[in-house]
Write a protein that holds these residues in place. Sequence first.
Motif, PDB file in Angstrom:
ATOM      1  N   ILE A 303       0.900  -1.041   0.001  1.00  0.00           N
ATOM      2  CA  ILE A 303      -0.074  -0.138  -0.029  1.00  0.00           C
ATOM      3  C   ILE A 303       0.791   1.194   0.213  1.00  0.00           C
ATOM      4  O   ILE A 303       0.519   2.348  -0.580  1.00  0.00           O
ATOM      5  CB  ILE A 303      -1.130   0.128   1.225  1.00  0.00           C
ATOM      6  CG1 ILE A 303      -1.875  -1.178   1.072  1.00  0.00           C
ATOM      7  CG2 ILE A 303      -1.605   1.306   1.304  1.00  0.00           C
ATOM      8  CD1 ILE A 303      -2.759  -1.273   2.271  1.00  0.00           C
ATOM      9  N   ALA A 304       1.979   1.220   0.673  1.00  0.00           N
ATOM     10  CA  ALA A 304       2.921   2.442   0.692  1.00  0.00           C
ATOM     11  C   ALA A 304       3.383   2.823  -0.690  1.00  0.00           C
ATOM     12  O   ALA A 304       3.566   4.016  -0.983  1.00  0.00           O
ATOM     13  CB  ALA A 304       4.098   2.160   1.653  1.00  0.00           C
ATOM     14  N   ILE A 305       3.627   1.709  -1.197  1.00  0.00           N
ATOM     15  CA  ILE A 305       4.372   1.864  -2.723  1.00  0.00           C
ATOM     16  C   ILE A 305       3.225   2.398  -3.517  1.00  0.00           C
ATOM     17  O   ILE A 305       3.530   3.453  -4.205  1.00  0.00           O
ATOM     18  CB  ILE A 305       4.983   0.459  -3.329  1.00  0.00           C
ATOM     19  CG1 ILE A 305       6.003   0.041  -2.373  1.00  0.00           C
ATOM     20  CG2 ILE A 305       5.178   0.662  -4.546  1.00  0.00           C
ATOM     21  CD1 ILE A 305       6.696  -1.191  -2.746  1.00  0.00           C
ATOM     22  N   GLY A 340      16.602  12.346  -2.851  1.00  0.00           N
ATOM     23  CA  GLY A 340      16.291  10.801  -2.732  1.00  0.00           C
ATOM     24  C   GLY A 340      15.071  10.544  -2.318  1.00  0.00           C
ATOM     25  O   GLY A 340      14.114  11.383  -2.219  1.00  0.00           O
ATOM     26  N   LYS A 341      14.740   9.198  -1.756  1.00  0.00           N
ATOM     27  CA  LYS A 341      13.469   8.636  -1.433  1.00  0.00           C
ATOM     28  C   LYS A 341      13.883   7.598  -0.392  1.00  0.00           C
ATOM     29  O   LYS A 341      14.067   6.503  -0.500  1.00  0.00           O
ATOM     30  CB  LYS A 341      12.692   8.270  -2.272  1.00  0.00           C
ATOM     31  CG  LYS A 341      11.313   7.608  -1.887  1.00  0.00           C
ATOM     32  CD  LYS A 341      10.298   7.831  -2.911  1.00  0.00           C
ATOM     33  CE  LYS A 341      10.691   7.331  -4.395  1.00  0.00           C
ATOM     34  NZ  LYS A 341       9.564   7.785  -5.605  1.00  0.00           N
ATOM     35  N   HIS A 342      14.222   8.151   0.908  1.00  0.00           N
ATOM     36  CA  HIS A 342      14.519   7.282   1.972  1.00  0.00           C
ATOM     37  C   HIS A 342      13.423   6.052   2.163  1.00  0.00           C
ATOM     38  O   HIS A 342      12.287   6.609   2.487  1.00  0.00           O
ATOM     39  CB  HIS A 342      14.858   7.793   3.087  1.00  0.00           C
ATOM     40  CG  HIS A 342      16.285   8.861   3.113  1.00  0.00           C
ATOM     41  ND1 HIS A 342      16.946   9.603   3.972  1.00  0.00           N
ATOM     42  CD2 HIS A 342      17.023   9.031   2.243  1.00  0.00           C
ATOM     43  CE1 HIS A 342      17.631  10.319   3.594  1.00  0.00           C
ATOM     44  NE2 HIS A 342      17.830  10.179   2.328  1.00  0.00           N
ATOM     45  N   GLU A 343      13.875   4.980   2.288  1.00  0.00           N
ATOM     46  CA  GLU A 343      13.073   4.142   2.533  1.00  0.00           C
ATOM     47  C   GLU A 343      12.942   3.176   4.006  1.00  0.00           C
ATOM     48  O   GLU A 343      14.005   2.682   4.163  1.00  0.00           O
ATOM     49  CB  GLU A 343      12.957   2.977   1.449  1.00  0.00           C
ATOM     50  CG  GLU A 343      12.431   3.387   0.187  1.00  0.00           C
ATOM     51  CD  GLU A 343      12.239   2.219  -0.999  1.00  0.00           C
ATOM     52  OE1 GLU A 343      12.495   1.156  -0.714  1.00  0.00           O
ATOM     53  OE2 GLU A 343      12.181   2.631  -2.117  1.00  0.00           O
ATOM     54  N   ASN A 344      12.228   3.622   4.978  1.00  0.00           N
ATOM     55  CA  ASN A 344      12.368   3.045   6.160  1.00  0.00           C
ATOM     56  C   ASN A 344      11.657   1.776   6.166  1.00  0.00           C
ATOM     57  O   ASN A 344      10.243   1.844   6.400  1.00  0.00           O
ATOM     58  CB  ASN A 344      11.597   4.264   7.328  1.00  0.00           C
ATOM     59  CG  ASN A 344      12.431   5.547   7.378  1.00  0.00           C
ATOM     60  OD1 ASN A 344      13.508   5.440   7.937  1.00  0.00           O
ATOM     61  ND2 ASN A 344      12.108   6.445   6.393  1.00  0.00           N
ATOM     62  N   GLU A 479      12.904   9.725  -7.957  1.00  0.00           N
ATOM     63  CA  GLU A 479      11.728   9.373  -8.987  1.00  0.00           C
ATOM     64  C   GLU A 479      11.640   7.873  -9.153  1.00  0.00           C
ATOM     65  O   GLU A 479      10.666   7.694  -9.890  1.00  0.00           O
ATOM     66  CB  GLU A 479      12.014  10.055 -10.403  1.00  0.00           C
ATOM     67  CG  GLU A 479      13.312   9.517 -11.207  1.00  0.00           C
ATOM     68  CD  GLU A 479      13.439  10.211 -12.492  1.00  0.00           C
ATOM     69  OE1 GLU A 479      12.397  11.139 -12.737  1.00  0.00           O
ATOM     70  OE2 GLU A 479      14.369   9.870 -13.072  1.00  0.00           O
ATOM     71  N   ALA A 480      12.278   7.038  -8.463  1.00  0.00           N
ATOM     72  CA  ALA A 480      12.103   5.657  -8.610  1.00  0.00           C
ATOM     73  C   ALA A 480      10.712   5.147  -7.874  1.00  0.00           C
ATOM     74  O   ALA A 480      10.297   5.664  -7.145  1.00  0.00           O
ATOM     75  CB  ALA A 480      13.384   4.964  -7.590  1.00  0.00           C
ATOM     76  N   ASN A 481      10.251   4.023  -8.433  1.00  0.00           N
ATOM     77  CA  ASN A 481       9.367   3.031  -7.897  1.00  0.00           C
ATOM     78  C   ASN A 481       9.954   2.384  -6.817  1.00  0.00           C
ATOM     79  O   ASN A 481      10.937   1.599  -6.918  1.00  0.00           O
ATOM     80  CB  ASN A 481       8.868   2.295  -8.839  1.00  0.00           C
ATOM     81  CG  ASN A 481       7.827   1.486  -8.409  1.00  0.00           C
ATOM     82  OD1 ASN A 481       7.460   1.126  -7.306  1.00  0.00           O
ATOM     83  ND2 ASN A 481       6.506   1.203  -9.418  1.00  0.00           N
ATOM     84  N   CYS A 482       9.528   2.625  -5.543  1.00  0.00           N
ATOM     85  CA  CYS A 482      10.103   1.975  -4.275  1.00  0.00           C
ATOM     86  C   CYS A 482       9.904   0.555  -4.598  1.00  0.00           C
ATOM     87  O   CYS A 482      10.888  -0.094  -3.762  1.00  0.00           O
ATOM     88  CB  CYS A 482       9.030   2.601  -3.117  1.00  0.00           C
ATOM     89  SG  CYS A 482       8.905   4.298  -2.590  1.00  0.00           S
ATOM     90  N   ALA A 483       9.345   0.027  -5.220  1.00  0.00           N
ATOM     91  CA  ALA A 483       8.980  -1.478  -5.484  1.00  0.00           C
ATOM     92  C   ALA A 483      10.464  -2.059  -5.476  1.00  0.00           C
ATOM     93  O   ALA A 483      10.848  -3.338  -5.319  1.00  0.00           O
ATOM     94  CB  ALA A 483       7.979  -1.719  -6.328  1.00  0.00           C
ATOM     95  N   SER A 484      11.129  -1.347  -6.591  1.00  0.00           N
ATOM     96  CA  SER A 484      12.492  -2.097  -7.158  1.00  0.00           C
ATOM     97  C   SER A 484      13.284  -2.574  -5.891  1.00  0.00           C
ATOM     98  O   SER A 484      13.916  -3.666  -5.863  1.00  0.00           O
ATOM     99  CB  SER A 484      13.022  -1.171  -8.033  1.00  0.00           C
ATOM    100  OG  SER A 484      14.453  -1.720  -8.323  1.00  0.00           O
TER     101      SER A 484
END
Length: 729
Positions: A303-305, A340-344, A479-484
Amino acid sequence: MANLRFEVVAEAFNKKAVEVITPVERPSEFFGKNVFNRAKMYKYLPREVYEKLIDVIDNGARLDRSMADAVAKGMKQWADENGVTHYTHWFQPLTEGTAEKHDAFIEHDGKGGMIEEFSGKLLVQQEPDASSFPNGGIRNTFEARGYSAWDPTSPVFIIDDTLCIPTIFISYTGEALDYKAPLLRSLHAVNEAATAVCHYFYPEVKKVISNLGWEQEYFLVDEGLYSARPDLMLTGRTLMGHDSAKNQQMDDHYFGAIPERVQAFMKDLEIQALELGIPCKTRHNEVAPNQFELAPIFEETNIAIDHNMLLMSLMKKVARRHGFRVLLHEKPFAGINGSGKHENWSLATDTGVLLHGPGKTPEDNLRFIVFIVETLMAVYKHNGLLKASIMSATNAHRLGGNEAPPAIVSSFLGRQLTEILDHIATSDKDELFDVAGKLGLKLDIPEIPELLIDNTDRNRTSPFAFTGNRFEFRAVGSEANCASAMIVLNTAVAEALHSFKQRVDALIEKGEDKISAILEVVREDVKTCAPIHFEGNGYSEEWVEEAKRRGLDCETSCPKVFERYLDESAIRMFESQNVMTRKELEARNEVKWETYTKKIQIEARVFGDLSMNHIIPICTHYQSRLAKNVQSMFDIFPHETAEKLTSRNKKIIEEIAERTQIIENGVEELVEARRVANRIEDEHLKAIAYHDTVAPKMEEIRYHIDKLELIVADELWTLPKYRELLFVR
């Protein structure tokens, strides 16, 4: 064209904040207004259907096609009440964006008229054209069939007049053509593996959930200034431009007062995001001028992605309403911080236990150590693959740029956790524990206080840092898809946990006590994954050399980093966890290499056009003006005096001539480098050629263009300068 720059600057200065109407309700009351969430399901679905659907969402029960019509009917009723006229299967192809095809709720009625209809068949499955999306050779152009299938675990939502149904996207032969399908498989894998390990400590656990909290960084640029920069419009970044005299060196933008126009944009964005169920929590100025951040409360990873992909689309739409363009490129401006897009990321049980968080009992703390160490094992074993998951033509500009993690994956743990792991590694098993009958378990592990949650320093140079009860993957691009990244991380952790359990069970079968077996395997793994642990400065040259000695992946070439997806260890990991097949991985790499080439190719074409049609004409025009001035001076003054008075202008004329000649020759070489690279049929080798020969040539030419920007009269320069792009708000 020369006047356009000044016109848009003047217009930008005169713009006022757009009025944003605040809902009269509290945020908690309009949160999820446009989402078919559980409350809406309960209201619009028959009780039996509602309970079955919740079982599908919560427990992974198989979706019964027989109930699809009832669900579709309830959704249609809700959609009608909200003025919806169309529906779409909303999916995430391998383009880094989202895709949608809108269909109206109409069908023939058999009597020459039409009826409004939405069946379970239309909800569950659609057949978009698969040939026009990146597929890496899985599908031929003449084999267009592909399927989108409903993901019931991610809520349906409304955008304008359209009902958006989150879906996976697969080929006719079943291979994944998107990010969501392998993501869901990876979440299933880590759930199974983590649940099995949890049973050593908590037999009642039925499910482990992967959670994600992302932090979205972005730039805002006035749309007039944006439209006067063809490079920003076509590539997302400035391909040329000299530093502004003032940029971020005063540290006065970070957490500073939010500009009025930006505040209005943020307010508008948050209201619409909350209505779509995106739990926006934090907003603030970032380090660079005109750079900002938005972060929500963490959610279940899938859901977050979806919410991040939806938010990025929403940001672009709302920004235009406020006279801005949002820049999600990782490095839109040279010389200042990129985005960036930090992923916690963390794991939690269905009973509420944070698996990466310390507890209050020895058993809890042993569980904490196990999940920390096995996560580190996953990162160590697949550090090159994790880097590949976040690498792109755009993010490569940011990594290692003294504002982002380096292109070497390591993990920062903090002093306290480091000491604990060191103690485990250097102590033998008998020293660490004993089981004393009714007295229960005693572990000779240094006390792990609850304070540990906030007792880790913040090492900004670490790509994968432990931050209390979670890990923060900081290398992900804006701009990345977090899913990768999440596909790789969850799959790697699943593999590590599966291996851990196999080895523990083998010791138990030999008669070893359970706790003794767990500690023995943990000690072994602490020592094995030690090379991934680094507490120092990731920007230093010394670390690069040290990382090489440790055997970590130090490759920086984007096309070569992608090769890690096809390492036998990576293929074995994905296939063993039923996440992706060799065929799917090979196809995705073809897409990655082709995408890299196309992005550099577009940049090179835009760069050549700007160089020849903007920069050189501007410079030669100014050069001619100076030449006329020199000639006039000789007409007015005695030769000796004129020589003295024109010496500066003649030096400038000469410098312009030299630099424009270098630029013109460089553009010719750039075109030739592209021509040579384009003859290469193999996408892998072509991408390497673009990386090695085309991209560096642009940087060489840019140096001279940026020098000319400081020389040429400001009134002639057609492209908005950095000081205008970054400080006009």
